[in-house]
Design a protein around this motif. Sequence first.
Motif, mmCIF file in Angstrom:
data_model
loop_
_atom_site.group_PDB
_atom_site.id
_atom_site.type_symbol
_atom_site.label_atom_id
_atom_site.label_comp_id
_atom_site.label_asym_id
_atom_site.label_seq_id
_atom_site.Cartn_x
_atom_site.Cartn_y
_atom_site.Cartn_z
ATOM 1 N N HIS A 206 -9.067 -1.538 -15.488
ATOM 2 C CA HIS A 206 -8.823 -0.433 -14.845
ATOM 3 C C HIS A 206 -7.717 -0.571 -13.728
ATOM 4 C CE1 HIS A 206 -11.702 -1.742 -11.844
ATOM 5 N NE2 HIS A 206 -11.142 -0.668 -10.712
ATOM 6 N N ASP A 207 -7.355 -1.855 -13.370
ATOM 7 C CA ASP A 207 -6.623 -2.055 -12.437
ATOM 8 C C ASP A 207 -4.920 -2.239 -13.013
ATOM 9 O OD1 ASP A 207 -6.098 -3.385 -9.775
ATOM 10 O OD2 ASP A 207 -5.437 -5.162 -11.076
ATOM 11 N N LYS A 208 -4.155 -1.471 -12.276
ATOM 12 C CA LYS A 208 -2.749 -1.473 -12.771
ATOM 13 C C LYS A 208 -2.001 -2.763 -12.738
ATOM 14 C CE LYS A 208 -1.219 2.311 -10.486
ATOM 15 N NZ LYS A 208 -0.392 3.383 -10.111
ATOM 16 N N LYS A 209 -2.359 -3.311 -11.791
ATOM 17 C CA LYS A 209 -1.660 -4.802 -11.578
ATOM 18 C C LYS A 209 -1.959 -5.744 -12.704
ATOM 19 C CE LYS A 209 -0.597 -4.677 -6.861
ATOM 20 N NZ LYS A 209 -0.670 -5.344 -5.157
ATOM 21 N N SER A 210 -3.315 -5.782 -12.826
ATOM 22 C CA SER A 210 -3.813 -6.521 -14.244
ATOM 23 C C SER A 210 -3.244 -6.106 -15.307
ATOM 24 C CB SER A 210 -5.207 -6.516 -14.108
ATOM 25 O OG SER A 210 -5.865 -6.933 -12.921
ATOM 26 N N ALA A 211 -3.256 -4.805 -15.597
ATOM 27 C CA ALA A 211 -2.825 -4.209 -16.916
ATOM 28 C C ALA A 211 -1.270 -4.582 -17.130
ATOM 29 C CB ALA A 211 -3.064 -2.508 -16.839
ATOM 30 N N LEU A 212 -0.339 -4.654 -16.122
ATOM 31 C CA LEU A 212 0.775 -4.970 -16.238
ATOM 32 C C LEU A 212 1.087 -6.140 -16.852
ATOM 33 C CD1 LEU A 212 2.724 -3.538 -13.163
ATOM 34 C CD2 LEU A 212 3.603 -3.115 -15.550
ATOM 35 N N ARG A 213 0.234 -7.053 -16.688
ATOM 36 C CA ARG A 213 0.387 -8.461 -17.331
ATOM 37 C C ARG A 213 0.456 -8.242 -18.818
ATOM 38 N NH1 ARG A 213 0.520 -12.872 -13.936
ATOM 39 N NH2 ARG A 213 0.692 -12.150 -11.809
ATOM 40 N N GLY A 214 -0.139 -7.298 -19.334
ATOM 41 C CA GLY A 214 -0.186 -7.443 -21.007
ATOM 42 C C GLY A 214 0.888 -7.090 -21.682
ATOM 43 N N GLU A 233 6.890 -9.188 -23.040
ATOM 44 C CA GLU A 233 6.621 -10.363 -22.423
ATOM 45 C C GLU A 233 6.647 -9.974 -20.964
ATOM 46 O OE1 GLU A 233 8.522 -14.604 -21.048
ATOM 47 O OE2 GLU A 233 8.298 -14.288 -23.258
ATOM 48 N N PHE A 234 5.672 -10.392 -20.243
ATOM 49 C CA PHE A 234 5.705 -9.965 -18.873
ATOM 50 C C PHE A 234 6.687 -10.862 -17.954
ATOM 51 C CE2 PHE A 234 4.190 -11.291 -14.439
ATOM 52 C CZ PHE A 234 4.142 -10.132 -13.689
ATOM 53 N N LYS A 235 7.548 -9.949 -17.151
ATOM 54 C CA LYS A 235 8.566 -10.884 -16.138
ATOM 55 C C LYS A 235 8.159 -10.120 -14.878
ATOM 56 C CE LYS A 235 11.756 -11.602 -19.796
ATOM 57 N NZ LYS A 235 13.100 -11.139 -20.205
ATOM 58 N N PRO A 236 8.023 -10.930 -13.675
ATOM 59 C CA PRO A 236 7.879 -10.594 -12.411
ATOM 60 C C PRO A 236 9.098 -9.481 -11.712
ATOM 61 C CG PRO A 236 7.446 -12.796 -12.528
ATOM 62 C CD PRO A 236 7.931 -12.611 -13.937
ATOM 63 N N ASP A 237 8.866 -8.689 -11.130
ATOM 64 C CA ASP A 237 9.919 -7.642 -10.754
ATOM 65 C C ASP A 237 10.678 -6.975 -11.642
ATOM 66 O OD1 ASP A 237 9.146 -8.316 -7.799
ATOM 67 O OD2 ASP A 237 10.127 -10.309 -8.156
ATOM 68 N N ASP A 238 10.165 -6.849 -13.051
ATOM 69 C CA ASP A 238 10.833 -6.192 -13.958
ATOM 70 C C ASP A 238 10.548 -4.585 -13.813
ATOM 71 O OD1 ASP A 238 11.719 -4.990 -16.315
ATOM 72 O OD2 ASP A 238 11.014 -6.633 -17.627
#
Length: 254
Positions: A206-214, A233-238
């Motif tokens: 339910h955590d948005k920061k975690s979900a963003l990794r998907g 693909e996850f990229k930091p600061d995208d």
Amino acid sequence: MEKTAIISARHLKKSFGRGDSVQTIYSDLNLDIYKGDFTVIMGSSGAGKSTLMYSLSGMDKPDGGEILFNGTDIAKMNSDRLAIFRRKMCGFVFQQIYLIDKMSLMDNVITAGILTAKDKKGIVSRAKELFSLVNIPEHTQKKLPSLISGGEAQRAGIVRAVINEPAVLFADEPTGALNSANSAAVLDVFTSLHKEKGQSIVMVTHDKKSALRGSRIIYIKDGTLFGECELGEFKPDDSERTAKFEKFIVEMGW
């Protein structure tokens, strides 16, 4: 490139209780999990996210429907066959880590590895590689779980979960009991496993920061797959990727 479904769930039904107290979790749910995806399951509290994950992994049986995992309907397996299947095909990471207190981190991992593989040297070699991937040095690998931080314990739990190279790694709120720094370190591990090892992952959060990794977000509402969003693909600061995700969860009623 066309994706290959590693899990196909069709017409799933699940409820709890009896008589007037029956609670329907899902009544006709259809879902595909694709090989190589980092799939995140989201939804409001009580939407059935964890129940769905347990069904997809064979930890819980649905009341109806089929779950084809690599072409085999695990919904029809008995408990003994399911236990063997999970050991070979699935890895699990929970909010509660469940490391064996009287064993070192390395011994925890090796013990899990030799349940399905008899090549102890190969297991030890892979364990060392994975511990390096999750940034747990050799001196820490020798410690008991009681002597390390929560973040280190969770990262060791991930190593244990993937030591047997599972087809799918399932994670249920894996950062729920961690502070922000340890959460980020654990999420970095999931990202590395997905990107560098091609690990298929299904994570409930339910955590948005975690979900963003998907790479793919599916949203469960009222017992159905209400919506999904491909993030890639996850990229930091995208910022574009983050904006797409934020727009999606607002549309879902988050």
